[in-house]
Motif scaffolding. Structure first.
Motif, PDB file in Angstrom:
ATOM      1  N   VAL A  36       0.554  -1.502   0.299  1.00 26.09           N
ATOM      2  CA  VAL A  36      -0.450  -0.243  -0.502  1.00 26.09           C
ATOM      3  C   VAL A  36       0.941   1.306  -0.392  1.00 26.09           C
ATOM      4  CG1 VAL A  36      -2.129   1.781   1.103  1.00 26.09           C
ATOM      5  CG2 VAL A  36      -2.125  -0.986   1.600  1.00 26.09           C
ATOM      6  N   HIS A  37       1.752   1.472   1.072  1.00 34.07           N
ATOM      7  CA  HIS A  37       2.779   2.321   0.935  1.00 34.07           C
ATOM      8  C   HIS A  37       3.064   2.472  -0.556  1.00 34.07           C
ATOM      9  CE1 HIS A  37       4.938   5.086   3.137  1.00 34.07           C
ATOM     10  NE2 HIS A  37       6.147   5.007   2.821  1.00 34.07           N
ATOM     11  N   HIS A  38       4.106   1.214  -0.746  1.00 33.58           N
ATOM     12  CA  HIS A  38       4.450   1.718  -1.938  1.00 33.58           C
ATOM     13  C   HIS A  38       3.649   2.324  -3.253  1.00 33.58           C
ATOM     14  CE1 HIS A  38       7.428  -1.801  -0.330  1.00 33.58           C
ATOM     15  NE2 HIS A  38       7.854  -0.436  -0.188  1.00 33.58           N
ATOM     16  N   ALA A  39       2.629   1.863  -3.465  1.00 32.65           N
ATOM     17  CA  ALA A  39       1.568   1.792  -4.450  1.00 32.65           C
ATOM     18  C   ALA A  39       1.353   3.611  -4.138  1.00 32.65           C
ATOM     19  CB  ALA A  39       0.103   1.339  -4.599  1.00 32.65           C
ATOM     20  N   VAL A  40       0.905   3.933  -3.571  1.00 38.73           N
ATOM     21  CA  VAL A  40       0.661   5.759  -2.843  1.00 38.73           C
ATOM     22  C   VAL A  40       1.801   5.523  -3.376  1.00 38.73           C
ATOM     23  CG1 VAL A  40      -0.047   7.190  -0.982  1.00 38.73           C
ATOM     24  CG2 VAL A  40      -0.700   5.084  -1.192  1.00 38.73           C
ATOM     25  N   TYR A  41       2.970   5.864  -2.943  1.00 44.14           N
ATOM     26  CA  TYR A  41       4.155   6.600  -3.603  1.00 44.14           C
ATOM     27  C   TYR A  41       4.383   6.340  -5.071  1.00 44.14           C
ATOM     28  CZ  TYR A  41       9.185   6.952  -5.515  1.00 44.14           C
ATOM     29  OH  TYR A  41      10.469   7.062  -5.583  1.00 44.14           O
ATOM     30  N   VAL A  42       4.166   5.137  -5.525  1.00 49.99           N
ATOM     31  CA  VAL A  42       4.103   5.321  -7.014  1.00 49.99           C
ATOM     32  C   VAL A  42       2.727   6.445  -7.788  1.00 49.99           C
ATOM     33  CG1 VAL A  42       3.158   3.963  -9.243  1.00 49.99           C
ATOM     34  CG2 VAL A  42       4.522   3.139  -7.392  1.00 49.99           C
TER      35      VAL A  42
END
Length: 107
Positions: A36-42
Motif C-alpha cells: 500500500v505504501h509503495h502504491a501511494v508512492y507510485v
C-alpha cells in the motif's frame, strides 16, 4: 487557472507521509499489505510528473517551485524505510509542494 493535478500530487504526497508516519509510530500495522505504501508512492510520482507536465505546457511559474521534489522522489527508494534518513529525505519534498501550491498563477 486551476491546478488540479498539482493539488492531487500534493494530497498523494501528504497521504503517503501520513501513512508512513503512522506505520513508523506503530499506530498502523501494514505488515500484511506493505504494498500500500509503495502504491501511494507510485501514485505520488505519477501525479507529480503529470502536474509538472501540465504546468510546463501552461508556462506556469509553479513548475519552478515544484521542481525540487524530483530529487527526493528519485532518491527515496534507495534509502531503507526503516531508517530516520528515509523519513528526513521524504520530508524534504514538503516545502516544494507547499511553494508550488502557493505560487502566483500564470506565467
Amino acid at each position: 487557472m486551476p491546478r488540479p493535478l498539482l493539488l492531487a500530487a500534493t494530497a498523494s504526497y501528504a497521504a503517503n507521509c501520513a501513512l508512513g508516519g503512522a506505520v513508523a509510530a506503530h499506530r498502523l500495522d501494514t505488515s500484511g499489505a506493505r504494498w500500500v505504501h509503495h502504491a501511494v508512492y507510485v501514485s505520488t510520482v505519477v501525479l507529480t510528473v503529470a502536474a509538472a507536465v501540465q504546468l510546463a505546457v501552461r508556462g506556469d511559474r509553479a513548475l519552478w517551485r515544484l521542481a525540487p521534489v524530483a530529487a527526493p522522489l528519485a532518491a527515496i527508494p534507495s534509502v531503507s524505510a526503516r531508517t530516520r534518513g528515509h523519513v528526513l529525505l521524504a520530508l524534504t519534498a514538503a516545502p516544494a509542494y507547499a511553494a508550488a501550491l502557493t505560487a502566483p498563477r500564470g506565467r
